[in-house]
Scaffold this motif. Structure first.
Motif, PDB file in Angstrom:
ATOM      1  N   GLU A 145      73.967 -12.453  38.329  1.00  0.00           N
ATOM      2  CA  GLU A 145      73.460 -13.549  38.762  1.00  0.00           C
ATOM      3  C   GLU A 145      72.375 -13.534  39.672  1.00  0.00           C
ATOM      4  O   GLU A 145      71.234 -14.118  39.474  1.00  0.00           O
ATOM      5  CB  GLU A 145      74.294 -14.700  38.831  1.00  0.00           C
ATOM      6  CG  GLU A 145      73.818 -16.082  38.872  1.00  0.00           C
ATOM      7  CD  GLU A 145      74.699 -17.148  39.060  1.00  0.00           C
ATOM      8  OE1 GLU A 145      74.407 -18.285  38.958  1.00  0.00           O
ATOM      9  OE2 GLU A 145      75.957 -16.730  39.103  1.00  0.00           O
ATOM     10  N   TYR A 146      72.734 -12.888  40.761  1.00  0.00           N
ATOM     11  CA  TYR A 146      71.790 -12.978  42.002  1.00  0.00           C
ATOM     12  C   TYR A 146      71.166 -11.697  41.986  1.00  0.00           C
ATOM     13  O   TYR A 146      71.898 -10.538  42.540  1.00  0.00           O
ATOM     14  CB  TYR A 146      72.691 -13.478  43.314  1.00  0.00           C
ATOM     15  CG  TYR A 146      72.969 -14.869  43.271  1.00  0.00           C
ATOM     16  CD1 TYR A 146      72.127 -16.021  43.409  1.00  0.00           C
ATOM     17  CD2 TYR A 146      74.344 -15.348  42.856  1.00  0.00           C
ATOM     18  CE1 TYR A 146      72.547 -17.192  43.512  1.00  0.00           C
ATOM     19  CE2 TYR A 146      74.613 -16.783  42.749  1.00  0.00           C
ATOM     20  CZ  TYR A 146      73.917 -17.654  42.900  1.00  0.00           C
ATOM     21  OH  TYR A 146      74.065 -18.905  42.989  1.00  0.00           O
TER      22      TYR A 146
ATOM     23  N   THR B  92      65.694 -19.323  43.503  1.00  0.00           N
ATOM     24  CA  THR B  92      64.255 -19.044  42.970  1.00  0.00           C
ATOM     25  C   THR B  92      64.686 -18.263  41.656  1.00  0.00           C
ATOM     26  O   THR B  92      65.478 -17.103  41.848  1.00  0.00           O
ATOM     27  CB  THR B  92      63.423 -18.372  43.643  1.00  0.00           C
ATOM     28  OG1 THR B  92      63.208 -19.428  44.930  1.00  0.00           O
ATOM     29  CG2 THR B  92      61.954 -18.240  43.125  1.00  0.00           C
ATOM     30  N   LYS B  93      64.089 -18.307  40.573  1.00  0.00           N
ATOM     31  CA  LYS B  93      64.196 -17.471  39.440  1.00  0.00           C
ATOM     32  C   LYS B  93      63.304 -16.143  39.797  1.00  0.00           C
ATOM     33  O   LYS B  93      62.063 -16.319  40.067  1.00  0.00           O
ATOM     34  CB  LYS B  93      63.379 -17.999  38.043  1.00  0.00           C
ATOM     35  CG  LYS B  93      64.589 -19.133  37.511  1.00  0.00           C
ATOM     36  CD  LYS B  93      64.055 -19.480  36.301  1.00  0.00           C
ATOM     37  CE  LYS B  93      64.983 -20.567  35.725  1.00  0.00           C
ATOM     38  NZ  LYS B  93      64.387 -21.424  34.484  1.00  0.00           N
TER      39      LYS B  93
ATOM     40  N   SER C  30      63.380 -12.028  32.705  1.00  0.00           N
ATOM     41  CA  SER C  30      64.756 -12.702  32.028  1.00  0.00           C
ATOM     42  C   SER C  30      64.849 -11.999  30.599  1.00  0.00           C
ATOM     43  O   SER C  30      63.942 -11.184  30.330  1.00  0.00           O
ATOM     44  CB  SER C  30      64.554 -14.398  31.689  1.00  0.00           C
ATOM     45  OG  SER C  30      63.180 -14.255  30.838  1.00  0.00           O
TER      46      SER C  30
ATOM     47  N   THR D 271      68.942 -17.218  26.999  1.00  0.00           N
ATOM     48  CA  THR D 271      68.106 -16.563  28.020  1.00  0.00           C
ATOM     49  C   THR D 271      68.995 -16.186  29.339  1.00  0.00           C
ATOM     50  O   THR D 271      69.605 -17.216  29.853  1.00  0.00           O
ATOM     51  CB  THR D 271      66.875 -17.257  28.414  1.00  0.00           C
ATOM     52  OG1 THR D 271      65.873 -17.255  27.034  1.00  0.00           O
ATOM     53  CG2 THR D 271      66.068 -16.226  29.301  1.00  0.00           C
TER      54      THR D 271
ATOM     55  N   VAL E 169      68.981 -15.154  32.923  1.00  0.00           N
ATOM     56  CA  VAL E 169      67.964 -15.346  34.093  1.00  0.00           C
ATOM     57  C   VAL E 169      68.574 -14.706  35.462  1.00  0.00           C
ATOM     58  O   VAL E 169      69.949 -15.101  35.716  1.00  0.00           O
ATOM     59  CB  VAL E 169      67.267 -16.554  34.371  1.00  0.00           C
ATOM     60  CG1 VAL E 169      66.483 -16.857  35.458  1.00  0.00           C
ATOM     61  CG2 VAL E 169      66.826 -17.098  32.986  1.00  0.00           C
ATOM     62  N   ALA E 170      67.969 -13.948  36.296  1.00  0.00           N
ATOM     63  CA  ALA E 170      68.459 -13.612  37.684  1.00  0.00           C
ATOM     64  C   ALA E 170      67.691 -14.278  38.596  1.00  0.00           C
ATOM     65  O   ALA E 170      66.544 -14.863  38.587  1.00  0.00           O
ATOM     66  CB  ALA E 170      68.237 -12.244  37.949  1.00  0.00           C
ATOM     67  N   TYR E 171      68.640 -14.581  39.862  1.00  0.00           N
ATOM     68  CA  TYR E 171      67.868 -15.776  41.035  1.00  0.00           C
ATOM     69  C   TYR E 171      67.935 -15.179  42.262  1.00  0.00           C
ATOM     70  O   TYR E 171      68.848 -13.792  42.456  1.00  0.00           O
ATOM     71  CB  TYR E 171      68.750 -16.922  40.901  1.00  0.00           C
ATOM     72  CG  TYR E 171      68.844 -17.608  39.729  1.00  0.00           C
ATOM     73  CD1 TYR E 171      67.920 -18.864  39.360  1.00  0.00           C
ATOM     74  CD2 TYR E 171      70.017 -17.188  38.877  1.00  0.00           C
ATOM     75  CE1 TYR E 171      68.093 -19.545  38.168  1.00  0.00           C
ATOM     76  CE2 TYR E 171      70.139 -18.111  37.520  1.00  0.00           C
ATOM     77  CZ  TYR E 171      69.121 -19.329  37.329  1.00  0.00           C
ATOM     78  OH  TYR E 171      69.001 -19.956  36.183  1.00  0.00           O
ATOM     79  N   THR E 172      67.304 -15.443  43.076  1.00  0.00           N
ATOM     80  CA  THR E 172      67.541 -15.119  44.654  1.00  0.00           C
ATOM     81  C   THR E 172      67.787 -16.609  45.291  1.00  0.00           C
ATOM     82  O   THR E 172      67.593 -17.514  44.700  1.00  0.00           O
ATOM     83  CB  THR E 172      66.486 -14.777  45.215  1.00  0.00           C
ATOM     84  OG1 THR E 172      65.156 -15.619  45.052  1.00  0.00           O
ATOM     85  CG2 THR E 172      65.887 -13.191  44.686  1.00  0.00           C
TER      86      THR E 172
END
Length: 303
Positions: A290-291, A86-87, A91, A57, A59-62
């Protein structure tokens, strides 16, 4: 009794040559596909593609930092600034996708083998590449670092400034910023300006433009008019599932792959039941950031 000396030729006698031709075609396809992605990866500033297991999976984050007061007295404990990861967003599981095409003998009869096979292979390859790129463009538009500007040039500057500021806040280095703009907006601004627009794998781009290492010029279906998108190259990764995985061979499925980084598997064979030449492609690829708050989406209202 007369002896029949007529010689018969078995078509199978030429099979080794046919096999060599098929192998060369498979190798050419995967080589061109990999070469195109190597070129794109370098333009985007992406390091080596990252191999993942099927089903991984993405996943993008902040990321945010709550900065504490820096005025600390002598001998006092320096308080930690709180970092929050934070996710966000949707996803996505990277998975192997299967594709096939067929060239009937009627096409070979009508256009000749060279055109019928090579042209359809070219189109097949382009469609497979674009499938990965199109998903990436759609993903970029979900960036959460949003802002507004008055003109196209101002939007480019604003987008670049936003991502540089964001990554500096996260204490992450930025070596290059990649931009994505609507091609009509770009030409409205550029007019008769003398710039070099390059094209590879059907994508137009300008290098070293207004602080961007690369600015992609895309149709409205990918970047809406009045919108500019930017993100650091450090925020972009290319993930893949190896189609040459030995586990697939246990099903007697053998795909031609190339090198250590196997982005695609390709196999061709004839189908006597339908009198067509079949081509099969296996790939699992995803361009990912990623972000999500490292992607600036800036809209502008002026010309």
């Amino acid at each position: 009794m007369a002896v029949n000396t007529e010689t018969f030729t078995n078509p199978r006698d030429n099979l080794p040559n046919v096999y060599n031709s098929v192998t060369a075609r498979e190798e050419d396809f995967v080589t061109r596909f990999n070469d195109n992605w190597d070129a794109l990866r370098k333009i985007l500033g992406i390091m080596r593609p990252i191999r993942k297991a099927p089903g991984t999976t993405l996943v993008a984050y902040t990321a945010d930092v709550d900065l504490e007061d820096g005025e600390v007295g002598a001998g006092e404990v320096i308080p930690y600034s709180k970092t929050t990861i934070t996710k966000v967003g949707k996803s996505e599981a990277i998975k192997v996708e299967k594709f096939a095409k067929a060239v009937p003998i009627e096409d070979v009869e009508k256009y000749g083998a060279t055109i019928a096979i090579e042209k359809s292979d070219d189109a097949f390859l382009a469609k497979l590449q674009n499938k990965v790129l199109n998903k990436f463009y759609t993903f970029l538009a979900t960036g959460t670092l949003t802002a507004t500007a008055t003109t196209w040039q101002a939007a480019l500057a604003k987008a670049q400034g936003e991502v540089l500021n964001k990554f500096a806040t996260m204490q992450k280095d930025v070596t290059a910023v990649i931009g994505f703009a609507n091609i009509l907006d770009a030409y409205d601004y550029l007019g008769t300006a003398e710039i070099t627009v390059q094209t590879q794998f059907g994508v137009s781009y300008v290098e070293n433009f207004l602080g961007y290492s690369t600015l992609f010029l895309l149709p409205e279906s990918f970047v809406a008019r009045g919108t500019v998108i930017a993100t650091p190259s450090e925020n972009i990764d290319l993930y893949y599932v190896d189609p040459g995985d030995s586990e697939f061979a246990r099903l007697d499925l053998h795909y031609t792959v190339q090198g250590e980084t196997n982005l695609i598997g390709f196999h061709v064979e004839g189908n006597y039941h339908t009198a067509v030449g079949e081509s099969f492609a296996l790939m699992g690829m995803a361009l990912w950031a990623e972000y999500l708050d490292g992607i600036a989406v800036v809209t502008f209202s002026g010309e």
